[in-house]
Design an enzyme around this catalytic site. Structure first.
Site, PDB file in Angstrom:
ATOM      1  CG  LEU A 101       6.985  39.843  60.839  1.00 18.51           C
ATOM      2  CD1 LEU A 101       6.506  40.958  59.921  1.00 18.51           C
ATOM      3  CD2 LEU A 101       8.340  40.184  61.423  1.00 18.51           C
ATOM      4  CE1 TYR A 118      13.853  27.801  47.618  1.00 16.95           C
ATOM      5  CE2 TYR A 118      12.339  28.766  46.030  1.00 16.95           C
ATOM      6  CZ  TYR A 118      13.292  28.917  47.019  1.00 16.95           C
ATOM      7  OH  TYR A 118      13.670  30.177  47.399  1.00 16.95           O
ATOM      8  N   GLY A 178       9.009  34.614  57.876  1.00 19.75           N
ATOM      9  CA  GLY A 178       9.458  33.279  57.494  1.00 19.75           C
ATOM     10  C   GLY A 178       9.087  32.233  58.522  1.00 19.75           C
ATOM     11  CG  PHE A 179      11.340  28.832  58.539  1.00 18.35           C
ATOM     12  CD1 PHE A 179      10.413  28.033  57.889  1.00 18.35           C
ATOM     13  CD2 PHE A 179      12.537  29.104  57.905  1.00 18.35           C
ATOM     14  CE1 PHE A 179      10.674  27.505  56.630  1.00 18.35           C
ATOM     15  CE2 PHE A 179      12.817  28.573  56.655  1.00 18.35           C
ATOM     16  CZ  PHE A 179      11.881  27.776  56.010  1.00 18.35           C
ATOM     17  N   PRO A 224       9.177  38.245  54.047  1.00 12.03           N
ATOM     18  CG  PRO A 224       7.506  38.608  52.457  1.00 12.03           C
ATOM     19  CD  PRO A 224       8.697  37.738  52.746  1.00 12.03           C
TER      20      PRO A 224
END
Length: 288
Positions: free
Chosen positions: A221, A64, A217-218, A214
């Site tokens: 939701l 990262y 991500g990219f 969750p």
């Protein structure tokens, strides 16, 4: 201690008690998880606030940034609280163009472990996840050679516990024949439930299942059903999605990431949200 951990406590191995609501440090790096943070002072403040709020499970990796996130963690939190657990992963490196390059040869994996130790300022890593699979998801390649290399470092005392990331049921079984597995970290959320059997197996075997992305991500939701349930229970859609995960399995562990204090506090508040049965039923239709 366990009463104060966000989401409650999860103990997948002796000496390893995690807060079920953890923190994923990936987003502390710059755009595309590459380079320095946009706001270094806030990145350090987010890490300190997470620990102040009871988080005892921070997910990180030397790829990262690369290196950037581990160095931020060290600057913000070292010397680390005795009960704070840093869970890192190996299996990739970064190209100069921010690309993600698999790095799974045993010698490469061992070098990555030493890099994580150095940049985090540790003599031993609490948990190291072997990241396999492909960008699109899991693969089916054997992992004995790679996991065996990490098991050697565990025997040497450089790693306390081992885990897996982006793996299948068969790969979990393969790894367990070599050394105990305390964590599995796979993509899982309200809309992506292909790993339901793996979630259930981890619960049965007291393995922490750390759902990455969750909140999508990219591709965050988006669901009318999720929005409707959130309005009904008086929480944000993101909080509802996290609360659903915590109620999905007793060994579910969450590592939502953020680079802002406001978003961190919103995520942590989801640990106190209990969804009623009718809300769970509605949310369960999203992944159908």
């Amino acid at each position: 201690m366990s009463d104060n951990l966000p989401g409650g406590a999860l103990t997948p191995a002796d000496g390893l008690t995690l807060s079920r609501m953890g923190y994923g440090a990936m987003q502390l790096a710059g755009p595309h998880v590459f380079g320095p943070p946009r706001d270094r002072a806030q990145a350090l403040a987010v890490l300190r606030e997470a620990v102040d709020q009871g988080v005892r499970h921070i997910d990180t990796s030397d790829f990262y940034g690369p290196v950037v996130v581990n160095e931020l963690i060290r600057e913000a939190l070292h010397p680390y609280p005795e009960d704070l657990h840093l869970v890192t992963k190996v299996g990739a490196r970064r190209g100069d163009d921010a690309s993600w390059i698999p790095a799974l040869a045993p010698d490469e994996l061992k070098a990555q472990v030493h890099d994580n130790l150095r940049h985090l300022g540790l003599d031993a890593l609490d948990v190291v996840n072997l990241r396999v699979g492909v960008a699109e998801g899991t693969g089916d390649d054997p992992l004995s050679e790679q996991f065996g290399a990490l098991a050697e470092l565990r025997q040497q005392g450089l790693i306390r516990h081992l885990g897996l990331s982006n793996v299948t049921l068969a790969q979990l079984t393969e790894a367990q024949a070599i050394a105990p597995v305390v964590t599995v970290q796979n993509l899982y959320n309200l809309a992506n439930r292909q790993d339901d059997p793996l979630v259930d197996r981890c619960a049965a075997e007291n393995i922490a299942f750390a759902a990455f992305f969750p909140l999508g991500g990219f591709t965050p939701l988006q669901s009318d059903t999720l929005n409707a349930v959130a309005a009904r229970v008086g929480a944000s859609p993101q909080q509802v999605a996290l609360a659903w995960l915590l109620q999905r399995s007793p060994t579910m562990a969450l590592i939502p990431g953020t680079s802002t204090l406001a978003h961190l506090r919103e995520n942590l508040a989801a640990a106190d949200l209990t969804l009623p049965a009718d809300a769970i039923e509605d949310l369960n239709t999203i992944g159908d």
